[in-house]
Scaffold this motif. Structure first.
Motif, PDB file in Angstrom:
ATOM      1  N   ARG A   9     -18.552  17.678 -29.288  1.00 52.67           N
ATOM      2  CA  ARG A   9     -19.107  16.443 -29.833  1.00 52.67           C
ATOM      3  C   ARG A   9     -18.554  16.110 -31.219  1.00 52.67           C
ATOM      4  O   ARG A   9     -18.671  14.988 -31.683  1.00 52.67           O
ATOM      5  N   SER A  10     -17.958  17.086 -31.874  1.00 58.88           N
ATOM      6  CA  SER A  10     -17.427  16.853 -33.209  1.00 58.88           C
ATOM      7  C   SER A  10     -16.128  16.071 -33.128  1.00 58.88           C
ATOM      8  O   SER A  10     -15.453  16.035 -32.093  1.00 58.88           O
ATOM      9  N   GLY A  11     -15.760  15.418 -34.249  1.00 57.13           N
ATOM     10  CA  GLY A  11     -14.527  14.659 -34.282  1.00 57.13           C
ATOM     11  C   GLY A  11     -13.314  15.522 -34.027  1.00 57.13           C
ATOM     12  O   GLY A  11     -12.401  15.143 -33.278  1.00 57.13           O
ATOM     13  N   GLN A  12     -13.265  16.697 -34.619  1.00 63.81           N
ATOM     14  CA  GLN A  12     -12.140  17.607 -34.414  1.00 63.81           C
ATOM     15  C   GLN A  12     -12.063  18.035 -32.957  1.00 63.81           C
ATOM     16  O   GLN A  12     -10.975  18.118 -32.372  1.00 63.81           O
ATOM     17  N   GLY A  13     -13.232  18.329 -32.369  1.00 63.69           N
ATOM     18  CA  GLY A  13     -13.250  18.770 -30.973  1.00 63.69           C
ATOM     19  C   GLY A  13     -12.734  17.701 -30.038  1.00 63.69           C
ATOM     20  O   GLY A  13     -11.926  17.970 -29.124  1.00 63.69           O
ATOM     21  N   LEU A  14     -13.155  16.455 -30.240  1.00 60.10           N
ATOM     22  CA  LEU A  14     -12.694  15.351 -29.388  1.00 60.10           C
ATOM     23  C   LEU A  14     -11.192  15.138 -29.545  1.00 60.10           C
ATOM     24  O   LEU A  14     -10.490  14.843 -28.565  1.00 60.10           O
ATOM     25  N   LEU A  15     -10.683  15.282 -30.765  1.00 60.67           N
ATOM     26  CA  LEU A  15      -9.254  15.093 -31.005  1.00 60.67           C
ATOM     27  C   LEU A  15      -8.438  16.171 -30.296  1.00 60.67           C
ATOM     28  O   LEU A  15      -7.391  15.890 -29.694  1.00 60.67           O
ATOM     29  N   VAL A  16      -8.911  17.421 -30.364  1.00 59.66           N
ATOM     30  CA  VAL A  16      -8.215  18.512 -29.677  1.00 59.66           C
ATOM     31  C   VAL A  16      -8.204  18.280 -28.172  1.00 59.66           C
ATOM     32  O   VAL A  16      -7.175  18.450 -27.491  1.00 59.66           O
ATOM     33  N   VAL A  17      -9.361  17.876 -27.632  1.00 57.93           N
ATOM     34  CA  VAL A  17      -9.443  17.626 -26.190  1.00 57.93           C
ATOM     35  C   VAL A  17      -8.515  16.475 -25.792  1.00 57.93           C
ATOM     36  O   VAL A  17      -7.807  16.548 -24.774  1.00 57.93           O
ATOM     37  N   ALA A  18      -8.491  15.414 -26.617  1.00 56.03           N
ATOM     38  CA  ALA A  18      -7.667  14.248 -26.283  1.00 56.03           C
ATOM     39  C   ALA A  18      -6.186  14.605 -26.232  1.00 56.03           C
ATOM     40  O   ALA A  18      -5.480  14.253 -25.268  1.00 56.03           O
ATOM     41  N   ILE A  19      -5.689  15.296 -27.237  1.00 49.72           N
ATOM     42  CA  ILE A  19      -4.266  15.632 -27.244  1.00 49.72           C
ATOM     43  C   ILE A  19      -3.944  16.682 -26.195  1.00 49.72           C
ATOM     44  O   ILE A  19      -2.860  16.661 -25.595  1.00 49.72           O
ATOM     45  N   ALA A  20      -4.882  17.586 -25.913  1.00 48.22           N
ATOM     46  CA  ALA A  20      -4.649  18.599 -24.875  1.00 48.22           C
ATOM     47  C   ALA A  20      -4.542  17.940 -23.507  1.00 48.22           C
ATOM     48  O   ALA A  20      -3.663  18.291 -22.694  1.00 48.22           O
ATOM     49  N   VAL A  21      -5.423  16.965 -23.238  1.00 48.50           N
ATOM     50  CA  VAL A  21      -5.365  16.234 -21.961  1.00 48.50           C
ATOM     51  C   VAL A  21      -4.063  15.452 -21.858  1.00 48.50           C
ATOM     52  O   VAL A  21      -3.398  15.431 -20.802  1.00 48.50           O
ATOM     53  N   ALA A  22      -3.672  14.796 -22.953  1.00 47.22           N
ATOM     54  CA  ALA A  22      -2.437  14.018 -22.945  1.00 47.22           C
ATOM     55  C   ALA A  22      -1.230  14.908 -22.694  1.00 47.22           C
ATOM     56  O   ALA A  22      -0.326  14.564 -21.914  1.00 47.22           O
ATOM     57  N   LEU A  23      -1.189  16.080 -23.350  1.00 48.51           N
ATOM     58  CA  LEU A  23      -0.061  16.995 -23.170  1.00 48.51           C
ATOM     59  C   LEU A  23      -0.023  17.529 -21.742  1.00 48.51           C
ATOM     60  O   LEU A  23       1.052  17.582 -21.111  1.00 48.51           O
ATOM     61  N   ALA A  24      -1.202  17.912 -21.210  1.00 53.49           N
ATOM     62  CA  ALA A  24      -1.248  18.431 -19.842  1.00 53.49           C
ATOM     63  C   ALA A  24      -0.829  17.346 -18.843  1.00 53.49           C
ATOM     64  O   ALA A  24      -0.071  17.614 -17.887  1.00 53.49           O
ATOM     65  N   ALA A  25      -1.316  16.118 -19.074  1.00 54.61           N
ATOM     66  CA  ALA A  25      -0.942  15.023 -18.172  1.00 54.61           C
ATOM     67  C   ALA A  25       0.559  14.772 -18.214  1.00 54.61           C
ATOM     68  O   ALA A  25       1.202  14.539 -17.170  1.00 54.61           O
ATOM     69  N   GLY A  26       1.143  14.825 -19.405  1.00 59.41           N
ATOM     70  CA  GLY A  26       2.573  14.617 -19.526  1.00 59.41           C
ATOM     71  C   GLY A  26       3.367  15.682 -18.785  1.00 59.41           C
ATOM     72  O   GLY A  26       4.367  15.368 -18.110  1.00 59.41           O
ATOM     73  N   LEU A  27       2.964  16.934 -18.896  1.00 54.43           N
ATOM     74  CA  LEU A  27       3.670  18.005 -18.195  1.00 54.43           C
ATOM     75  C   LEU A  27       3.581  17.838 -16.685  1.00 54.43           C
ATOM     76  O   LEU A  27       4.564  18.045 -15.952  1.00 54.43           O
ATOM     77  N   VAL A  28       2.378  17.451 -16.195  1.00 52.10           N
ATOM     78  CA  VAL A  28       2.208  17.240 -14.751  1.00 52.10           C
ATOM     79  C   VAL A  28       3.063  16.072 -14.275  1.00 52.10           C
ATOM     80  O   VAL A  28       3.757  16.154 -13.239  1.00 52.10           O
ATOM     81  N   LEU A  29       3.018  14.968 -15.023  1.00 52.20           N
ATOM     82  CA  LEU A  29       3.809  13.796 -14.635  1.00 52.20           C
ATOM     83  C   LEU A  29       5.304  14.086 -14.662  1.00 52.20           C
ATOM     84  O   LEU A  29       6.064  13.609 -13.800  1.00 52.20           O
ATOM     85  N   SER A  30       5.742  14.875 -15.639  1.00 48.99           N
ATOM     86  CA  SER A  30       7.160  15.247 -15.710  1.00 48.99           C
ATOM     87  C   SER A  30       7.553  16.075 -14.495  1.00 48.99           C
ATOM     88  O   SER A  30       8.633  15.879 -13.918  1.00 48.99           O
ATOM     89  N   ALA A  31       6.666  16.987 -14.092  1.00 45.81           N
ATOM     90  CA  ALA A  31       6.946  17.821 -12.924  1.00 45.81           C
ATOM     91  C   ALA A  31       6.968  16.997 -11.647  1.00 45.81           C
ATOM     92  O   ALA A  31       7.672  17.355 -10.680  1.00 45.81           O
ATOM     93  N   LEU A  32       6.226  15.895 -11.611  1.00 46.53           N
ATOM     94  CA  LEU A  32       6.187  15.033 -10.430  1.00 46.53           C
ATOM     95  C   LEU A  32       7.313  14.007 -10.411  1.00 46.53           C
ATOM     96  O   LEU A  32       7.359  13.130  -9.541  1.00 46.53           O
ATOM     97  N   GLY A  33       8.195  14.075 -11.422  1.00 48.80           N
ATOM     98  CA  GLY A  33       9.325  13.165 -11.446  1.00 48.80           C
ATOM     99  C   GLY A  33       9.014  11.809 -12.026  1.00 48.80           C
ATOM    100  O   GLY A  33       9.696  10.830 -11.706  1.00 48.80           O
ATOM    101  N   ARG A  34       7.989  11.724 -12.875  1.00 46.83           N
ATOM    102  CA  ARG A  34       7.648  10.461 -13.518  1.00 46.83           C
ATOM    103  C   ARG A  34       7.823  10.594 -15.029  1.00 46.83           C
ATOM    104  O   ARG A  34       6.873  10.588 -15.810  1.00 46.83           O
ATOM    105  N   PRO A  35       9.074  10.729 -15.493  1.00 52.74           N
ATOM    106  CA  PRO A  35       9.316  10.972 -16.921  1.00 52.74           C
ATOM    107  C   PRO A  35       8.835   9.842 -17.824  1.00 52.74           C
ATOM    108  O   PRO A  35       8.433  10.074 -18.957  1.00 52.74           O
ATOM    109  N   GLU A  36       8.878   8.572 -17.311  1.00 52.84           N
ATOM    110  CA  GLU A  36       8.449   7.470 -18.170  1.00 52.84           C
ATOM    111  C   GLU A  36       6.952   7.526 -18.470  1.00 52.84           C
ATOM    112  O   GLU A  36       6.502   7.257 -19.592  1.00 52.84           O
ATOM    113  N   LEU A  37       6.159   7.930 -17.448  1.00 49.68           N
ATOM    114  CA  LEU A  37       4.725   8.083 -17.662  1.00 49.68           C
ATOM    115  C   LEU A  37       4.420   9.311 -18.524  1.00 49.68           C
ATOM    116  O   LEU A  37       3.485   9.307 -19.342  1.00 49.68           O
TER     117      LEU A  37
END
Length: 612
Positions: A9-37
């Motif tokens: 619920r803290s600001g730092q916690g939400l920021l960590v979760v947001a960037i972690a989700v973005a990084l994980a999503a990027g790695l998955v999308l890259s593996a699926l052949g969607r480099p632009e996403l």
């Protein structure tokens, strides 16, 4: 679970979760052949962290604070600019995670100190005639009778009224075992009742009680910033300049902007901006857990550097109260009987010497009788009837005036260290004299030896007491100097002279010690029985009525400072090595980001060693 929820619920916690989700999503999308996403995910997550960081930097600059977070902002922006999106996202995640780790480490280090604040009672159960009422502690006044239940934290200073009590003083004094407190004996606020219910007779309002003073000192300590932390801020501009110059040079020589970004990415500010404060606050917490409340990081660092100790005698080196040293009796009298009769009569007197005689008789298990027809001559003594016998207790002249005609009392030399002599007459005959002295605290010799082992060059005794008593009490303890008969100004002069051998620590307990505590590089007050003025003037307070915490506090301070310096030296050395490797083209931005945060985590974990 609750801690995890609070983090999310803290600001730092939400920021960590947001960037972690973005990084994980990027790695998955890259593996699926969607480099632009994947690129979009990396850049969106990094932008969120970078925006928060820029807002924080602007706010700091407006306050006139120039921080090292600018390096992290340049690294993220530079990585995005040259298309190193994955590296930018990693830097953003590690930065946000590092801030969260700093917050966790800082919170863990302060845990023992803030526990004192959390334990502060808010209400108390007060007797009101035959009824009980729950009241806020602010309305409690001296004379109020409070019901203290098992597990209750005592809300105010007071005395036990009716029976004995079992009190746990660990939170205030650091003593590991609860102790029994007799009827009528004083007890401190902040301690805990671990026995049966008892009645507490309040002697101070809550705002003036021991625990309230400790809470104020804790808040001061938590808010204090160490000089090393401020020093880190002053080095921020130089560190940033060196980083930018190296990055620009790498770009100019190689023609590759990616090398400049790699230098920025690996340039970690954490050894300076994180390791020092975490280690210092950990040291403050550790010291508080050992009964030494240090008022801030600056005082802790100064304590680590002291080389000379000046000790007051009365109440510091000694117990600060007269205690039975010996009983000399004349023919026909027994020592215990003389003490019993004198203490029985002295129950009618509030004098401090009378209390000492009563305490000595109680310790010996002597049954005291109730005095009758007792009259007190202020400053001279007490006369009365005890079990049908006429007893007179007091100064020599006062007691001799009650002797039968022609009776004399031989003048015997006093043993070394005796400060008070109480003469006793029974039925017109001189029965004997009771010798009282203020003895040194147990373990003092071992304590002084330990202080020598901690690097103290000189240990000095400074007292306002007579020279003969000072020499008798401390003559065989190995002091480098003994100064007696000192005024408050005299103690300041002793401190000024001692400073030639290094930074000076002064330990005292009385109001007369307050000027010397301020004059010393570090002042430590005996906080349990010491005067409020000395506690306010001091840089640290010993919460137990013992000098044991003094050596512990110095050792903890030295270790915390050493660990902080270790973290800074090791972290900066590794960062510089990484920056040079990046400038030479051997460390790409992604690997540089991972190396940077490995260093950050390592120095923070190393700083937390100060808690042990």
């Amino acid at each position: 679970m609750s801690g995890a929820i609070a983090f999310l619920r803290s600001g730092q916690g939400l920021l960590v979760v947001a960037i972690a989700v973005a990084l994980a999503a990027g790695l998955v999308l890259s593996a699926l052949g969607r480099p632009e996403l994947a690129t979009f995910a990396y850049r969106a997550g990094t932008a969120a962290v970078l925006a928060t960081l820029v807002v924080s930097i602007i706010a700091s600059l407006r306050r006139g604070q120039f921080g090292l977070d600018i390096v992290a902002a340049l690294a993220m922006a530079g990585a995005l600019a040259v298309g190193e999106n994955l590296a930018a996202a990693v830097v953003a995640l590690m930065y946000a995670g590092g801030q969260a780790l700093e917050s966790y480490a800082d919170g863990r280090a302060k845990r023992e100190m803030t526990a004192l604040l959390a334990r502060a009672p808010r209400t108390a159960v007060r007797h009101r005639g035959a009824e009980l009422e729950t009241v806020d502690i602010e309305v409690i006044r001296p004379g109020d009778r409070l019901m203290i239940r098992r597990g209750d934290v005592l809300p105010v200073d007071g005395t036990i009224a009716g029976g004995r009590a079992l009190i746990d003083t660990a939170a205030v004094t650091g003593e590991s075992l609860p102790r029994h407190v007799a009827d009528g004996a004083p007890v401190m606020s902040g301690t805990t009742n671990v026995g049966d219910v008892f009645t507490l007779l309040a002697t101070r309002p809550a705002s003036e009680s021991t625990y309230a003073g400790i809470v104020r000192l804790v808040r001061d300590a938590i808010e204090g910033r160490a000089p090393m932390a401020r020093l880190a801020d002053r080095f921020a501009l130089g560190f940033l300049a060196a980083t930018v110059i190296l990055a620009v040079a790498a770009w100019a020589i190689s023609g590759d902007p990616v090398r400049a970004v790699a230098v920025l990415v690996v340039a970690t500010p954490c050894p300076l901006i994180l390791a020092v404060p975490v280690a210092i606050v950990a040291g403050l917490s550790r010291a508080a857990g050992r009964g030494v409340l240090v008022k801030g990081g600056g005082a802790l660092e100064a304590l680590a550097r002291v080389r000379v100790i000046v000790l007051d005698k009365t109440g510091t080196l000694t117990h600060g109260e007269a205690r039975l040293a010996d009983i000399e009796v004349f023919e026909g009298f027994d020592p215990d009987e003389v003490l019993r009769l004198a203490a029985s009569l002295d129950q009618a007197s509030p004098h401090v010497v009378a209390r000492a005689l009563i305490a000595a008789a109680t310790e010996r298990g002597l049954a005291l009788a109730t005095p009758e027809a007792a009259t007190e001559a202020p400053g001279e003594g007490v006369d009365g009837i005890v079990e049908g016998r006429r007893v007179r207790v007091g100064g020599r002249a006062y007691v001799l005036s009650a002797l039968a005609d022609g009776q004399t009392a031989p003048m015997r030399p006093l043993p070394a260290g005796v400060g008070v002599v109480v003469s006793v007459a029974v039925d017109g005959r001189l029965a004997g004299r009771i010798l009282l002295a203020d003895g040194i605290r147990d373990g003092t010799e071992a304590l002084l030896a330990r202080l020598r082992g901690l690097g103290m060059r000189r240990i000095v005794l400074a007292t306002g007491d007579r020279a003969d008593i000072a020499e008798a009490v401390a003559g065989g303890l190995g002091f480098d100097e003994i100064h007696a008969g000192l005024t408050p100004e005299g103690k300041i002069a002793v401190i000024a002279a001692a400073r030639a051998s290094g930074p000076v620590l002064m330990v005292g307990d009385g109001v007369n010690d307050a000027p010397a505590l301020v004059a010393a590089d570090v002042g430590i007050a005996m906080g349990v029985r010491g005067a409020a003025a000395s506690a306010e003037a001091a840089d640290a307070v010993l919460l137990s009525d013992s000098l044991d915490g003094l050596a512990d506090g110095i050792a903890i301070a030295k270790r915390a400072r050493q660990i902080a310096l270790q973290s800074v030296v090791a972290g900066i050395a590794l960062s510089v090595a990484g920056m040079l490797a990046a400038a030479a083209g051997y460390l790409p931005p992604l690997q540089g980001a991972l190396l940077q945060e490995a260093i950050d985590v390592a120095v923070i974990l190393n700083a937390l060693r100060a808690l042990r």
